[in-house]
Write a protein that holds these residues in place. Structure first.
Motif, PDB file in Angstrom:
ATOM      1  N   GLU A 172     -16.342 -48.790 -45.328  1.00 19.86           N
ATOM      2  CA  GLU A 172     -16.723 -48.733 -43.908  1.00 19.86           C
ATOM      3  C   GLU A 172     -15.509 -48.432 -43.034  1.00 19.86           C
ATOM      4  OE1 GLU A 172     -20.694 -51.453 -43.455  1.00 19.86           O
ATOM      5  OE2 GLU A 172     -18.788 -52.544 -43.553  1.00 19.86           O
TER       6      GLU A 172
ATOM      7  N   GLY B 236     -25.645 -45.201 -43.315  1.00 19.45           N
ATOM      8  CA  GLY B 236     -25.775 -45.645 -44.696  1.00 19.45           C
ATOM      9  C   GLY B 236     -26.801 -44.829 -45.463  1.00 19.45           C
TER      10      GLY B 236
ATOM     11  N   THR C  75     -20.573 -48.390 -39.721  1.00 23.56           N
ATOM     12  CA  THR C  75     -21.210 -49.527 -40.362  1.00 23.56           C
ATOM     13  C   THR C  75     -22.300 -48.992 -41.278  1.00 23.56           C
ATOM     14  OG1 THR C  75     -20.795 -50.947 -38.448  1.00 23.56           O
ATOM     15  CG2 THR C  75     -22.511 -51.659 -39.992  1.00 23.56           C
ATOM     16  N   LEU C  76     -22.229 -49.352 -42.537  1.00 23.01           N
ATOM     17  CA  LEU C  76     -23.174 -48.818 -43.516  1.00 23.01           C
ATOM     18  C   LEU C  76     -24.410 -49.696 -43.697  1.00 23.01           C
ATOM     19  CD1 LEU C  76     -20.600 -47.679 -46.240  1.00 23.01           C
ATOM     20  CD2 LEU C  76     -21.833 -46.224 -44.613  1.00 23.01           C
TER      21      LEU C  76
ATOM     22  N   LYS D   2     -16.117 -53.128 -47.512  1.00 27.24           N
ATOM     23  CA  LYS D   2     -15.382 -53.155 -46.251  1.00 27.24           C
ATOM     24  C   LYS D   2     -14.405 -51.981 -46.172  1.00 27.24           C
ATOM     25  CE  LYS D   2     -12.667 -56.227 -43.285  1.00 27.24           C
ATOM     26  NZ  LYS D   2     -12.044 -57.576 -43.161  1.00 27.24           N
TER      27      LYS D   2
END
Length: 296
Positions: free
Chosen positions: A40, A61, A46-47, A37
């Motif tokens: 990110e 990602g 958002t990975l 978290k």
């Protein structure tokens, strides 16, 4: 983002789940989830796409995975290089080889081991494409192979040391000796012999060379079977199904009484052999020393 977080991220990407990654990393799941978290939040992206417990890399990602893996490889190589300044030749040496070159390794490994007993080996067999991927991923340092080397990558990325060329021979069932006596044969005599060809969907170097040599002598080879495995071809020859043309060193691994080897007397038909590695990769002391065993 620090190195520790990169390792966490790579582990999650590999396992596809935080729980499994935490077990691999020998840590609890909540701290690993918090680290993800934080990554990110730091990157503002958002990975992973979450689907229950399973996780799939987003486009961001995938970019991070590629870059982080590259950085970690560089760090590992830096650590290895620094340690080797004092340690000398030791550690583990990972080598890849095409099957047709495996017979070149035992004598060299034995010689190397006598001089450097602290080095252990990991040996991987595969085709050109598989081995090039392992080189690119840094899971192996060196490849012993037939040349030219076919891969999905730019061949300018490789350094190559060429080894002595390997003459081609005809390998036939021993029971054919009445019809084909002696220990030599000429190319024209091969024109009517049913042949087994070494060929896969990706690797065709040897097969191309053999076909081109037959055409140079004015005939198309009578190929009755194509096979991706040297071991299977040798078994088929031993059972009397057909003959094959292979580099002479290949047969050092197959001393089979049901098989006879004939030199091809009217051609200097040879297979080129080499050791290659990535140009931009640090070569360990053990890898450099192993290359030297082939040169002196």
């Amino acid at each position: 983002m620090d190195i520790r977080q990169m390792r966490y991220f790579i582990s999650i990407a590999k396992e596809g789940q935080v729980t499994r990654a935490a077990k691999k990393l020998n840590m609890e799941q909540p701290p690993l989830s918090r680290q993800l978290k934080l990554m990110e939040q730091e990157l503002g992206v958002t990975l992973f796409e979450r689907n229950g417990k399973e996780m799939k890399l987003t486009e961001s990602g995938m970019i991070l995975q590629e870059k982080a893996a590259e950085i970690l490889h560089q760090i590992n190589e830096m650590i290895t290089e620094i340690k080797e300044v004092n340690d000398g030749v030791r550690g583990s040496l990972s080598i890849g080889s095409v099957f047709s070159c495996i017979s070149l390794l035992p004598e060299k490994i034995a010689e190397f081991h006598n001089h450097f007993p602290l080095v252990t080996f990991k040996i991987l067999e595969g085709d050109h494409y598989t081995l090039s991927e392992h080189l690119d991923n840094r899971t192996i340092e060196l490849v012993i192979t037939r040349l030219p080397f076919e891969s999905n990558y730019n061949n300018n990325n490789y350094s190559i040391v060429e080894l002595p060329a390997d003459p081609f021979i005809l390998v036939m069932p021993e029971k054919w000796s009445r019809e084909i006596p002696g220990n030599t044969i000429q190319m024209k005599e091969i024109s009517d012999i049913p042949l087994l060809a070494l060929k896969s969907d990706k690797t065709i170097v040897l097969n191309k060379k053999i076909i081109n040599e037959c055409r140079r002598f004015g005939f198309e080879p009578n190929i009755i079977c194509e096979c991706s495995s040297v071991a299977i071809i040798i078994a088929l020859v031993g059972s009397g199904i057909g003959a094959t043309i292979l580099p002479k060193s290949v047969m050092d691994s197959f001393p089979i009484p049901e098989i006879k080897q004939l030199e091809i007397s009217d051609t200097s038909f040879e297979s080129d052999v080499g050791i290659l590695w990535l140009k931009d990769r640090y070569l360990s002391n053990s890898a450099r020393a192993f290359i030297d065993t082939f040169l002196y």
